[in-house]
Design an enzyme around this catalytic site. Sequence first.
Site, PDB file in Angstrom:
ATOM      1  N   ARG A 101     -15.592  -3.386  -3.031  1.00 27.92           N
ATOM      2  CA  ARG A 101     -14.223  -4.062  -3.049  1.00 27.92           C
ATOM      3  C   ARG A 101     -14.160  -4.776  -4.381  1.00 27.92           C
ATOM      4  NH1 ARG A 101     -14.939  -7.563   2.013  1.00 27.92           N
ATOM      5  NH2 ARG A 101     -16.890  -7.521   1.039  1.00 27.92           N
TER       6      ARG A 101
ATOM      7  N   LYS B 279      -8.121   1.644   4.528  1.00 26.50           N
ATOM      8  CA  LYS B 279      -7.549   0.322   4.432  1.00 26.50           C
ATOM      9  C   LYS B 279      -6.216   0.176   5.003  1.00 26.50           C
ATOM     10  CE  LYS B 279      -5.942   1.033  -0.394  1.00 26.50           C
ATOM     11  NZ  LYS B 279      -5.864   0.504  -1.707  1.00 26.50           N
TER      12      LYS B 279
ATOM     13  N   LYS C  88       0.704  -1.226   0.095  1.00 26.03           N
ATOM     14  CA  LYS C  88       0.011   0.096   0.000  1.00 26.03           C
ATOM     15  C   LYS C  88       0.675   1.274   0.049  1.00 26.03           C
ATOM     16  CE  LYS C  88      -3.739  -2.669   1.181  1.00 26.03           C
ATOM     17  NZ  LYS C  88      -3.091  -3.876   1.280  1.00 26.03           N
TER      18      LYS C  88
ATOM     19  N   ASP D 136      -2.301  -2.748  -9.050  1.00 27.60           N
ATOM     20  CA  ASP D 136      -3.793  -2.454  -9.274  1.00 27.60           C
ATOM     21  C   ASP D 136      -4.155  -1.255  -9.737  1.00 27.60           C
ATOM     22  OD1 ASP D 136      -4.390  -4.901  -8.346  1.00 27.60           O
ATOM     23  OD2 ASP D 136      -4.653  -4.446  -6.237  1.00 27.60           O
TER      24      ASP D 136
ATOM     25  N   ARG E 241     -11.530  -6.468 -12.001  1.00 29.05           N
ATOM     26  CA  ARG E 241     -12.123  -7.043 -11.048  1.00 29.05           C
ATOM     27  C   ARG E 241     -13.394  -6.137 -10.643  1.00 29.05           C
ATOM     28  NH1 ARG E 241      -6.870  -8.189  -7.700  1.00 29.05           N
ATOM     29  NH2 ARG E 241      -6.931  -5.894  -8.748  1.00 29.05           N
TER      30      ARG E 241
ATOM     31  N   ARG F 267      -5.984  -5.530 -12.467  1.00 31.76           N
ATOM     32  CA  ARG F 267      -4.728  -6.096 -11.931  1.00 31.76           C
ATOM     33  C   ARG F 267      -4.106  -6.468 -13.226  1.00 31.76           C
ATOM     34  NH1 ARG F 267      -3.101  -9.406  -8.269  1.00 31.76           N
ATOM     35  NH2 ARG F 267      -3.478  -7.568  -6.827  1.00 31.76           N
TER      36      ARG F 267
ATOM     37  N   ASN G  74       1.450  -4.972  -5.876  1.00 33.96           N
ATOM     38  CA  ASN G  74       1.645  -6.072  -5.018  1.00 33.96           C
ATOM     39  C   ASN G  74       2.860  -7.069  -5.384  1.00 33.96           C
ATOM     40  OD1 ASN G  74      -1.353  -6.669  -3.888  1.00 33.96           O
ATOM     41  ND2 ASN G  74      -1.669  -5.364  -5.933  1.00 33.96           N
TER      42      ASN G  74
ATOM     43  N   GLU H 126      -2.417   0.108  -5.707  1.00 33.06           N
ATOM     44  CA  GLU H 126      -1.574  -0.716  -5.024  1.00 33.06           C
ATOM     45  C   GLU H 126      -0.381  -1.368  -5.848  1.00 33.06           C
ATOM     46  OE1 GLU H 126      -3.317  -3.991  -2.606  1.00 33.06           O
ATOM     47  OE2 GLU H 126      -4.878  -2.462  -1.901  1.00 33.06           O
TER      48      GLU H 126
END
Length: 328
Positions: A236, A162, A127, A276, A228, A213, A286, A284
Site C-alpha cells: 500500500r 479495493k 475509485k 494517484d 509514497r 500523488r 481524489n 484514483e
Amino acid sequence: MSNKKLAVIMDPIQNIKPHKDSSLAMLLEAQKRGFEIYCGDLADIWLDGAVPRGRLTKLKVFDDSANWFEVVDPVEFDLGDLDVILMRKDPPFDIQYVFSTYVLEQAERRGTLIVNRPQGLRDANEKASTVWFPDCIPATLISSSREEMQKFLAIHKRVVVKPLDLMGGRSVFTTDINDGNQNVIFETVSDYGRKYTVLQQYIPEITESGDRRILLIDGEPIPFALARIPAPGDHRGNMDAGARIEVNGLTDREWSICKQIGPTLREKGLLFAGIDVIGSSMTELNVTSPTGIRELQRETGIPIAEKLFDSIESHRQSTPKTSPISVL
C-alpha cells in the site's frame, strides 16, 4: 472585524496530524487572508425547509504541532451567509455523505462557493470516476460478482482489490492466480456479493517509484509529485500505512494525464483534486479530502495553499450572492 466567512466541514480538528494535514494548511491560509473561520462535521449542518443551516465552531488556528487551534462557542447561522465552505470530510463516502451534499447545494444556490462542488462530489467517486479517462488507467473491473472477479484475475494474473467507499489503504488487498485466499478476499471486500468492488491490474512499479500523488488546482497540476513508496513487505502506497515519501518532478506521462483530466475537473467544479499515479496509469481521482499540501510545500517551497486560495478568491468574486430560487 472581517466580513469574509469560511467554514470547513471535516473530521474533528483535535484528531488531525497538524504537520501533514491539508485542511489545516487551508485554514491557516484563509485566516491569513482575513477570513473568519469555522469548522463542523456532518451532524452540524442541516436543512430547515429549503434553508441550509449550521451550528459551527469559530476557530483560530496556529502552525504549531502542539497547539494548532483554539475554539469559541458554536454559532448557528444560515450557510448561505458564508462566502466559502470547504467540504473536507474524509470517506467513507456513504449515504450520509451524499445527504450532506444536498444541504451544501442549497448554500451553493444562495451564492456560497463550495469547494468541491456538491454535484461534482456526487459524480466523482474516487475509485469509479477514473473510468471517465480510459486512456489513463490500468485494466479495471467494477463488479460485485465473484465470477467476474475470477475471470478478471485469470486474465491479468495479479490484481489489486479495493472497496469503492474507503480511503487510506483500508481494506486494500493484492491477490494473484496462485493465492488460495483469492475468494476470501473477493467475498470480504464485496461483502459476499452485496457491494460493488474495484479490481485493477497490479502495477509492479509501485515498489520502486511508489504511488505518486499529484495535486491539481482548478484543473492545473502542481509540477511535483509526492511519491509514497510502500514499506517493506507491504503493497500500500499510503502514508497512513507506513509508506515513505519522496518528491520529484512530473513525468511526461503525468503531464499528459493531467492535461486529459483537467477540463473535466473544471467542468464539474472540482477546484481542488488529487490524482494517484502508479507507473504510467492513474489509479484514483481524489476529490473529497485530497492530501499532500504540507509535504509538497515543505519539499518544494511552492505555496500551494496560497495558489489554491488565489483560485478560490477568483471564483468567489465571480459567484454573486443571490436570493433563493424556487425549483417548483
